[in-house]
Design a protein around this motif. Structure first.
Motif, PDB file in Angstrom:
ATOM      1  N   ILE A   1      -9.524   2.499  -5.327  1.00  0.00           N
ATOM      2  CA  ILE A   1      -9.407   2.955  -3.941  1.00  0.00           C
ATOM      3  C   ILE A   1      -8.497   4.169  -3.861  1.00  0.00           C
TER       4      ILE A   1
ATOM      5  N   SER B   1     -11.726  -2.729  -0.400  1.00  0.00           N
ATOM      6  CA  SER B   1     -11.201  -3.804  -1.222  1.00  0.00           C
ATOM      7  C   SER B   1     -11.988  -5.093  -1.039  1.00  0.00           C
ATOM      8  N   GLN B   2     -12.171  -5.515   0.208  1.00  0.00           N
ATOM      9  CA  GLN B   2     -12.771  -6.824   0.454  1.00  0.00           C
ATOM     10  C   GLN B   2     -14.299  -6.803   0.485  1.00  0.00           C
TER      11      GLN B   2
ATOM     12  N   TYR C   1       0.834  -1.200   0.000  1.00  0.00           N
ATOM     13  CA  TYR C   1       0.000   0.000   0.000  1.00  0.00           C
ATOM     14  C   TYR C   1       0.874   1.257   0.000  1.00  0.00           C
TER      15      TYR C   1
ATOM     16  N   ASN D   1     -11.017  -2.244  -6.771  1.00  0.00           N
ATOM     17  CA  ASN D   1      -9.593  -2.528  -6.949  1.00  0.00           C
ATOM     18  C   ASN D   1      -8.748  -1.401  -6.356  1.00  0.00           C
ATOM     19  N   LEU D   2      -7.458  -1.656  -6.214  1.00  0.00           N
ATOM     20  CA  LEU D   2      -6.577  -0.705  -5.538  1.00  0.00           C
ATOM     21  C   LEU D   2      -6.466   0.632  -6.271  1.00  0.00           C
TER      22      LEU D   2
END
Length: 150
Positions: A80, A70-71, A37, A76-77
């Motif tokens: 985000i 995310s979960q 991250y 997706n990152l």
């Protein structure tokens, strides 16, 4: 201890204090995930002089938010990261609007004060001009010039 020195050591939500292992435990993520991250720019912790990561309480909350998006939401990152950027922009704009609103309120108060000063300076002994009404006549009387006696 003086007040200046005490304020130097006050902890806030922004103070980077947690090492990566503690941050991982508090956020429920693996330390390698935190490193990823950081590399992606999702959560950028503070750094020590030796370049070690130090996470703040705000960083921990952001890690939890990234995890949730995310979960639980399936984002997706990259998405985000964009969400975080936009939320930061919104927060900055809201702060700027609040600053400008305060400045406008202050300027309006100064304007009202100056307007009141101008009104207070008006002469009260003057009678306002009123144009003659239609149909009214104005007669001008001039006395006849005096004749010399003689």
């Amino acid at each position: 201890m003086d007040g200046r020195r005490r304020s130097q050591y006050q902890l806030t939500d922004e103070t980077p204090v947690y090492v990566i292992s503690v941050a991982a435990q508090l956020s429920g993520l693996h330390p390698q995930t935190l490193r990823q991250y950081d590399r992606l720019g999702l959560v950028s912790p503070g750094r020590t002089a030796g370049r070690g990561r130090r996470y703040s309480a705000r960083d921990i909350e952001l890690l939890r938010t990234v995890q949730s998006l995310s979960q639980e939401e399936g984002i997706n990152l990259a998405g985000i990261k964009r969400i975080i950027e936009l939320e930061n922009q919104v927060a900055a704009l809201q702060q700027r609007v609040a600053e400008l609103s305060t400045a406008v309120d202050g300027a309006a108060a100064v304007l009202q004060q100056r307007e009141a000063q101008v009104h207070a300076s008006y002469r009260r002994d003057l009678v306002p001009y009123q144009p003659p009404q239609p149909g009214s006549a104005l007669v001008v009387w001039r006395p006849a010039p005096k004749r010399p006696m003689g």
